[in-house]
Design a protein around this motif. Structure first.
Motif, PDB file in Angstrom:
ATOM      1  N   GLY A   1       3.598   2.436   6.426  1.00 51.50           N
ATOM      2  CA  GLY A   1       2.505   2.613   5.472  1.00 51.50           C
ATOM      3  C   GLY A   1       2.797   3.640   4.410  1.00 51.50           C
ATOM      4  N   HIS A   2       4.080   3.892   4.111  1.00 54.02           N
ATOM      5  CA  HIS A   2       4.488   4.813   3.061  1.00 54.02           C
ATOM      6  C   HIS A   2       4.059   6.240   3.352  1.00 54.02           C
ATOM      7  CE1 HIS A   2       5.175   1.067   1.044  1.00 54.02           C
ATOM      8  NE2 HIS A   2       3.897   0.777   1.065  1.00 54.02           N
ATOM      9  N   ARG A   3       3.868   6.608   4.586  1.00 52.16           N
ATOM     10  CA  ARG A   3       3.433   7.958   4.924  1.00 52.16           C
ATOM     11  C   ARG A   3       4.494   8.768   5.646  1.00 52.16           C
ATOM     12  NH1 ARG A   3      -2.016   8.511   4.158  1.00 52.16           N
ATOM     13  NH2 ARG A   3      -3.112   6.576   3.690  1.00 52.16           N
TER      14      ARG A   3
ATOM     15  N   ALA B   1       5.891   2.842  -2.406  1.00 53.78           N
ATOM     16  CA  ALA B   1       4.590   3.512  -2.408  1.00 53.78           C
ATOM     17  C   ALA B   1       3.858   3.301  -3.726  1.00 53.78           C
ATOM     18  CB  ALA B   1       4.772   5.004  -2.140  1.00 53.78           C
TER      19      ALA B   1
ATOM     20  N   GLY C   1       1.047   1.799  -2.082  1.00 52.61           N
ATOM     21  CA  GLY C   1       0.629   2.926  -1.257  1.00 52.61           C
ATOM     22  C   GLY C   1      -0.090   3.979  -2.079  1.00 52.61           C
TER      23      GLY C   1
ATOM     24  N   HIS D   1      -6.046   4.515  -2.222  1.00 53.40           N
ATOM     25  CA  HIS D   1      -4.714   4.790  -2.772  1.00 53.40           C
ATOM     26  C   HIS D   1      -4.729   5.761  -3.947  1.00 53.40           C
ATOM     27  CE1 HIS D   1      -2.675   0.934  -0.989  1.00 53.40           C
ATOM     28  NE2 HIS D   1      -3.172   1.734  -0.073  1.00 53.40           N
TER      29      HIS D   1
END
Length: 888
Positions: A385-387, A416, A420, A626
């Motif tokens: 999740g681009h985290r 992202a 994201g 986002h």
């Protein structure tokens, strides 16, 4: 400063102003030769701007007038003061005021009052004049016209005020006096020469500032004898600085004044005395870290929201993570205004952290996507999740070469950015740029521009500037883009224009779509929507030709927005629908959210409420989690326009109010001014006139910048809505005249609708029918059903005909979608069956069907078969095809 007077009998003596007086002499010579012109004088408080104007008025061989800023800054108060000073009689002044606010403007009014003879007009403290007068004067200076004769304008303004860009006008900046000049001034100030030691202390303490030196001498004269001044006593203390800088400091909003004091307090350093100690060392511009300012602001319960405004106005200077006063006297004056409790340390608080707000900026743009970097190991770009970037890269990645790590971060950032949280994408892309650095400069540059695009989408100006960097500007087109965007983001539009114009002019030699997108973005900043649409269309064609599938949605996003800004809504909708499909196929949900927002705005023009709700809801579903502030603002704007179109003015005004408010809790910084005309209309309709007037004042200043071609026309419409009595008639006429040259037919129709409504309410139905009929035709051509129905109802209220609503030929003026729905319903299909057939929702079908009834002038579906049958009967001779075989 000076009042509205003629030149004094004797001119004031000036010191160290040779260059400034030479500029005044050149201006006077042009006036004497019948050429006229303008000269701007800027400086800090007390540096002698008013004295220079007085001297110029005294030396001018012809008629000279000095006009101070009016005490009350109401609309047109400055032009009133100007006309009153030039007019020999009150009646002449009133006639000149009407002329100044008319089509010919200030130039014609001045010519009428001076008879075309050489005259010098000295305007003091331009920054204190009202926005309406400043805009009118700017127009007069830029386009003096053939009758300007020998009128010369000498205009003073505070150093932090941005003077308008006027062709062939000079600008001089007053500075501090030399030691000899200050010594000569001191000799004139003192009837009895002070002791040598005291004189040197005064000169050191004043550091060449004439106003501070004069105030210090006056304070000494009112105190003890010259020879008894203790060496430890500061000669320039808070009382002296309050006399010189009090007007500037006290004129700031309370929050801004407190924040200036916080910066000065934080800059005193560990010794706690740097900013207050006497001696020449205090005149070094000291710096303070942003962290120290934030900490002091928390302790003193001071909001940091005004910080960007203070930086934009030039009262503070920011370089990286440090702040500084370029004029330490201002810092000391601000510190002297701080509450006494701050020094005692008994006003500490556990205030929560506050983030810095974004500052006003030019119209929206996006920065092009980078060419995909060289392939890297998929294991290096995998994230959840681009985290995962919050924790930094794993040890296996950190052990690799910087270029490989940089490309890994670039791929993460691209992912992202497309799907994201955009501010996380911003941080990752900046890391990529740092890692790539000088080893891969092209990829590093792409990473920085992508980081700026992420920050722009997130509404963070400070992050945009951080992405552009603060170092040396590269050469060529890239350097021009960086230079221009730095200036634009810090609201130095006059400096931004030349650099960005070179970027736009160089698009013809570009084949790389990412560079074309950059040129198109520059065109939007300049307000050139024609060039922006053309360049973005070329970028789209190149991206398709090179099979750059991931870049196509972004090119369509840029193209849709350019068409939207140009008022070509059908083209914007076509690009947005295509971009939405491309974004969904490539998994770029952030771009899809922006396209949904564009489609919502287009639907708000058509008055299609259900479609607005659908697209705006989808945009907000992605934009809010986002951090897509730009897309969220567009979606909220669309919802408010739909509400206003349904007559819900109070609800629309409440939704728009946060969007036009500056700061982090408002809308996107680049969309604020674009939203203002809608807010003014809704606010006036719902009784929020005071808020509408404040917004219109700010919009008046923005409208003269040339960023939006339709802004002058919409400003005139705002003034019409806010005016009283018969004055709206003039402003509505001005708005229509200006609309005719800007090409946005929909906004012109909205102005005509508002004008016709005003005329009808003034019981002038005959006069109202013309504007209302014109508005109705335009709305029908644009398939703006909701707005057309509003215009139709207003026209009916005047006793006029809406033209052809009972004529079966009106079916031909329906949109293709409405024609399909009408034919299916006429054939007996239910709303559910129509929805299944056309892949729509039943609610959307119902909305379109009601629009069909309104357009055809019928009340129910049972009347549709007869209308469709008559229309087909009329078409048969032309087509040669039996009506029963005509395709829906």
């Amino acid at each position: 400063m000076s009042g509205s007077t003629q030149a004094a009998a004797t001119g004031p003596r000036l010191y160290d102003r040779t260059a400034e007086l030479a500029a005044v002499t050149r201006l006077s010579a042009r006036a004497g030769a019948g050429a006229g012109g303008a000269l701007f004088v800027t400086g800090d408080p007390g540096e002698g701007r008013t004295a220079l104007l007085a001297r110029a008025a005294h030396d001018f061989p012809g008629s000279a007038h000095r006009i101070a800023a009016p005490a009350h800054r109401g609309a047109w108060s400055g032009v009133r003061a100007l006309c009153a000073a030039l007019a020999p009689h009150a009646s002449a002044g009133r006639r000149a005021l009407r002329l100044a606010r008319g089509e010919d403007g200030v130039t014609a009014a001045v010519d009428g009052l001076t008879g075309g003879l050489p005259v010098l007009i000295c305007l003091d403290d331009l920054h204190l004049w009202d926005a309406h007068s400043r805009a009118a004067l700017t127009t007069a200076w830029r386009e003096p016209g053939p009758r300007s004769g020998g009128t010369a304008w000498l205009v003073s303004a505070a150093r932090h005020h941005r003077v308008p860009e006027v062709p062939e006008a000079e600008t001089v900046r007053l500075g501090r006096l030399s030691r000899d000049g200050a010594r000569a001034l001191l000799g004139d100030l003192c009837a009895v020469p002070p002791p040598a030691g005291l004189a040197e202390r005064l000169l050191d303490a004043a550091a060449g500032h004439p106003g501070v030196l004069a105030a210090a001498v006056r304070r000494l004269a009112a105190g003890p004898a010259h020879g008894s001044v203790p060496p430890s006593r500061p000669l320039v203390d808070g009382a002296v600085l309050a006399e010189v800088y009090g007007g500037l400091v006290d004129g700031l909003p309370v929050d801004s004044r407190r924040l200036l004091a916080v910066v000065a307090l934080a800059g005193r350093g560990p010794e706690g005395s740097q900013a207050l100690s006497p001696g020449p060392e205090v005149f070094q511009a000291y710096e303070v870290t942003l962290g120290a300012v934030l900490a002091t602001a928390r302790e003193t319960r001071t909001s940091v929201e005004p910080l960007d405004g203070l930086i934009t106005d030039g009262l503070l200077c920011r370089r990286g993570d440090t702040l500084r006063f370029e004029d330490p006297f201002l810092g000391r004056a601000a510190l002297a205004s701080a509450p006494a409790s701050w020094y005692a340390g008994n006003e500490r608080a556990d205030a929560s952290d506050r983030t810095l707000p974004a500052q006003p900026a030019p119209p929206p743009l996006s920065v092009p996507v980078a060419r995909p970097p060289a392939p890297v190991d998929p294991a290096l770009v995998r994230s959840e999740g681009h985290r995962a970037d919050r924790l930094g890269p794993p040890a296996s990645v950190r052990a690799l070469a910087p270029v490989v790590r940089g490309r890994s971060q670039l791929v993460r950032g691209l992912a992202a950015l497309g799907g994201g949280p955009v501010m996380e994408a911003h941080e990752v892309l900046l890391q990529a740029a740092e890692l790539l650095g000088e080893r891969e400069p092209a990829e590093a540059s792409d990473a920085r521009f992508l980081a700026m695009e992420a920050a722009w989408a997130g509404g963070d100006v400070a992050a945009c500037l951080a992405a552009l960097g603060s170092g040396t500007v590269p050469r060529g087109t890239e350097g021009d883009f960086v230079e221009g965007m730095r200036a634009a983001l810090t609201v130095r539009l006059d400096q931004a224009r030349s650099a960005l114009a070179r970027v736009v002019a160089g698009d013809g030699g570009q084949d790389d779509p990412r560079l074309l997108l950059r040129a198109g973005s520059a065109a939007l900043v300049l307000g050139d929507t024609v060039a922006a649409s053309r360049i973005h269309a070329r970028a789209l064609a190149r991206a398709r030709a090179e099979h750059r599938t991931a870049l196509v949605p972004r090119a369509l996003e840029h193209l849709a927005y350019a068409e939207l800004r140009a008022g070509r809504y059908s083209r914007a909708a076509r690009a947005a629908r295509e971009g939405l499909r491309a974004a969904e196929l490539t998994g770029q949900c952030n771009i899809a959210a922006h396209q949904h927002a564009v489609l919502a705005l287009v639907a708000s023009v058509a008055g299609d409420g259900p479609t607005v709700t659908e697209h705006a809801g989808r945009a907000l579903d992605t934009a809010l989690p986002h951090g897509l502030v730009q897309a969220a603002t567009l979606a909220e704007w669309a919802l408010s326009r739909a509400e206003f179109g349904r007559g819900l003015a109070a609800q629309a005004a409440a939704r728009l109010a946060p969007l036009v408010r500056p700061g982090p809790r408002g809308g996107h910084f680049a969309l604020r001014m674009l939203v203002v005309p809608c807010f003014v209309e809704a606010a006036v309709a719902s009784g929020r006139r005071a808020e509408a007037r404040v917004a219109a004042e700010e919009y008046a200043v923005w409208a003269v910048q040339g960023i939006d071609g339709s802004a002058p026309a919409q400003l005139a419409r705002c003034r019409a809505l806010l005016a009283r009595g018969e004055e709206p008639a003039y402003w509505f006429g001005e708005a229509v005249r200006r609309h005719d040259s800007c090409g946005n037919d929909f906004e012109r129709a909205r102005t005509l609708l508002a004008y016709g409504t005003w005329l009808r309410r003034r019981r002038r139905p005959g006069d109202a029918r013309g504007p209302l009929s014109d508005a109705l035709v335009t709305f029908e051509r644009a398939a703006a059903d909701g707005w057309a129905e509003h215009a139709r109802s207003e026209l009916r209220a005047t006793g006029g005909t809406t033209g052809g609503v009972t004529d079966p030929a009106a079916l031909g003026r329906l949109t293709p979608q409405q024609q399909r729905i009408a034919r299916l319903v006429a054939g007996g299909a239910t709303n559910r069956e129509v929805a299944d057939r056309l892949t729509l929702s039943p609610r959307t079908v119902d909305h379109h069907l009601r629009s069909v009834f309104a357009r055809l002038g019928i009340r129910s579906r049972v009347e549709l078969p007869a209308v469709v049958g008559l229309w087909d009967a009329r078409r048969e001779p032309d087509t040669g095809v039996p009506a029963r075989h005509a395709r829906a």
